[in-house]
Enzyme design. Structure first.
Site, PDB file in Angstrom:
ATOM      1  N   SER A 172       0.938  -1.256   0.087  1.00 35.45           N
ATOM      2  CA  SER A 172      -0.241  -0.086   0.100  1.00 35.45           C
ATOM      3  C   SER A 172       0.954   1.360   0.061  1.00 35.45           C
ATOM      4  CB  SER A 172      -0.854  -0.094   1.254  1.00 35.45           C
ATOM      5  OG  SER A 172      -0.042   0.295   2.247  1.00 35.45           O
ATOM      6  N   LYS A 173       0.300   2.363  -0.010  1.00 36.96           N
ATOM      7  CA  LYS A 173       0.978   3.542   0.057  1.00 36.96           C
ATOM      8  C   LYS A 173       1.848   3.666   1.154  1.00 36.96           C
ATOM      9  CE  LYS A 173      -1.734   6.759  -2.794  1.00 36.96           C
ATOM     10  NZ  LYS A 173      -3.173   6.656  -2.791  1.00 36.96           N
ATOM     11  N   ARG A 174       1.606   3.206   2.123  1.00 37.42           N
ATOM     12  CA  ARG A 174       2.335   3.214   3.206  1.00 37.42           C
ATOM     13  C   ARG A 174       3.685   2.417   3.099  1.00 37.42           C
ATOM     14  NH1 ARG A 174      -1.067   0.499   6.715  1.00 37.42           N
ATOM     15  NH2 ARG A 174      -2.824   1.142   5.578  1.00 37.42           N
TER      16      ARG A 174
ATOM     17  N   GLY B 116       5.814   3.476   1.054  1.00 33.04           N
ATOM     18  CA  GLY B 116       6.596   4.114   0.551  1.00 33.04           C
ATOM     19  C   GLY B 116       6.439   4.267  -1.304  1.00 33.04           C
TER      20      GLY B 116
END
Ligand code: GLU
Length: 489
Positions: A258-260, A262
């Site tokens: 996911s976006k988390r 990076g």
């Protein structure tokens, strides 16, 4: 059987349907790769559709990013891009059709009523679902709600006792119960002008029918949507396509990337210096393996010859940076020097390097040739080339120690003197100078080499010394650095 067997004469038509609510994501790009490979394998068509019905979250710059990303990866589409925002009339007609047939209806339940329903279900430990309360309203009841000024959404009837079955090309037989789909589904939202904004599951089906999509290949996070969509195909009287749900891409912890995590957008990978070929090659292997499992390096066209869903895994595919780095280095190491220079230039430009003072194309290509074998990512070339784009050198700890060793100044002075009689340095001449100094100063060759390297580059490690020297000589920096090393130490 819901899934009818297709004749082999039918042209395969697949699509990638990104929503422009963010930059091109690696997950979408991997789905695009599988669609592309499948289309090419079957000599079919690969279609691009931009799903921009979510007006609040869709942005034109994301559309540009998606189109550029797909092009950069070489995932060229045969038809499109089609924009859902330009096809609203088609969706409206389809909504009308379902309303006319009594397969869809206007629902006037307010959000407060829906909240209360959800709370009551929660209190009883039941899963939240719409209770279909407005499915059979009389014209009088409808008129009454409208007189109250209530807005309506359009819901599509889902029979609780329906069993929805399809033969997924990746996952095999899939089966869902109508009762697990949350009650009659909203296919169009209320909107102020009364036209109603059609929703995702509905427009996807209308478009896939209109675009004659034969195979829907997408991430497994869409499985529940597929169950709903199959019912819509039936209601709209259309042939149901084949479905292939591809495994998710997982991070190192085994959770959905996911976006988390990076770096997840294709443009981020581009900025880090991955080549399009390596990234596409890597994405191909994220969930698929070629017939010859020892083969790791291939381009899109050769992967397409071999591609099929029989070798797509059901399990999630872990993202492996080491493997991507390795693939990237393989591509970089085998690139013709001119092409590699073209790829490096934007990175050098971004670093602010100036291309003056003899740093012409042939010099740049020689520099590329010097560092090519050490590159893993293109961006590595910024640090590696720094010493060739700055006037002075930055001494490392080891470089400084080397220059302070006994006898080094004499050695460097002897090199300068030898250089004076050599207006045109070549590899042979450079080797000759080193030999001559070893002899005249009666020192070890290692001392001469290490001292020369430390004076020229500031470090005791680095790429080929003679080539580095030649490059610095061509831009007139070798003598000044040798002098500098003598006067500073
Ligand atoms: N627009 C959807 C997404 O970006 C894809 C829909 C589909 O492939 O059916 O996830």
């Amino acid at each position: 059987m819901l899934c009818k067997k297709r004749e082999s004469t039918v042209t395969v038509r697949v699509r990638i349907a990104p929503s422009p609510t963010g930059n091109l994501h690696i997950g979408t790009a991997r789905t695009a790769v599988f669609n592309y490979l499948f289309a090419r394998h079957h000599d079919g068509k690969f279609i691009l559709r931009i799903e921009d019905t979510d007006l609040e979250r869709s942005r034109p710059e994301y559309t540009d990013n998606i189109l550029n990303g797909l092009r950069w990866l070489g995932l060229n589409w045969d038809e499109g891009p089609f924009f859902q925002s330009q096809r609203l009339e088609l969706y409206k007609e389809a909504v009308e059709k379902l309303l006319d047939q009594g397969l869809a209806y206007r629902c006037y339940t307010t959000s407060e009523e829906l909240d209360a329903l959800r709370e009551a279900q929660k209190a009883k430990g039941e899963a939240p679902r719409y209770d279909n309360r407005h499915r059979y309203l009389t014209p009088e009841q409808r008129a009454e709600f409208e007189a109250q000024g209530r807005s309506s959404v359009i819901r599509f009837q889902i029979a609780d006792d329906r069993e929805i079955v399809w033969n997924d090309l990746v996952r095999g037989k899939m089966s869902w119960r109508g009762s697990d789909l949350g009650g009659d589904m909203v296919i169009a939202r209320a909107s102020s002008d009364g036209s109603g904004q059609p929703l995702y599951n509905f427009v996807v089906v209308v478009d896939d029918i209109d675009m004659e999509i034969t195979h829907v290949i997408r991430g497994e996070d869409h499985i529940a949507n597929t169950a709903k969509q199959i019912l819509l195909y039936e209601a709209l009287g259309a042939k149901i396509p084949e479905f292939a749900h591809t495994p998710l891409i997982l991070n190192q912890e085994g959770r959905k990337l996911s976006k988390r995590d990076g770096v997840t957008s294709i443009c981020d990978f581009q900025d880090l210096g991955f080549t399009a070929e390596a990234l596409v090659n890597y994405m191909t292997l994220l969930g698929w393996s070629p017939g010859d499992s020892t083969q790791e390096i291939f381009d899109l066209e050769s992967a397409a010859q071999d591609f099929g869903f029989d070798r797509v895994n059901k399990a999630g595919a872990k993202f492996d940076w080491d493997k991507l780095d390795w693939l990237n280095s393989q591509y970089l190491h085998h690139k013709p020097v001119g092409e590699l220079t073209d790829l490096l230039m934007p990175f050098w430009e971004k670093a602010g390097y100036q291309f003056n003072g003899g740093r012409e194309r042939s010099w740049l290509e020689s520099l590329t040739g010097l560092i090519a074998a050490s590159l893993t990512r293109l961006v590595d070339a910024v640090e590696m080339a720094k010493v060739f784009f700055t006037d002075g050198v930055e001494l490392t700890e080891e470089g400084s120690q080397q220059l302070q060793q006994e006898g080094v100044k004499i050695v460097l002075q002897a090199i300068i003197t030898a250089l004076e009689s050599q207006p045109n340095l070549s590899a042979d001449i450079a080797q000759g100078i080193i030999k001559q100094v070893v002899k005249s100063e009666n020192v070890k060759k290692g001392l001469v080499m290490r001292s020369l390297r430390a004076a020229l580059t500031g470090d005791v490690h680095g790429p080929d010394l003679i080539q580095s020297w030649l490059l610095l000589n061509q831009i007139g920096l070798d003598r000044s650095r040798l002098n500098q090393a003598i006067s500073n130490n």
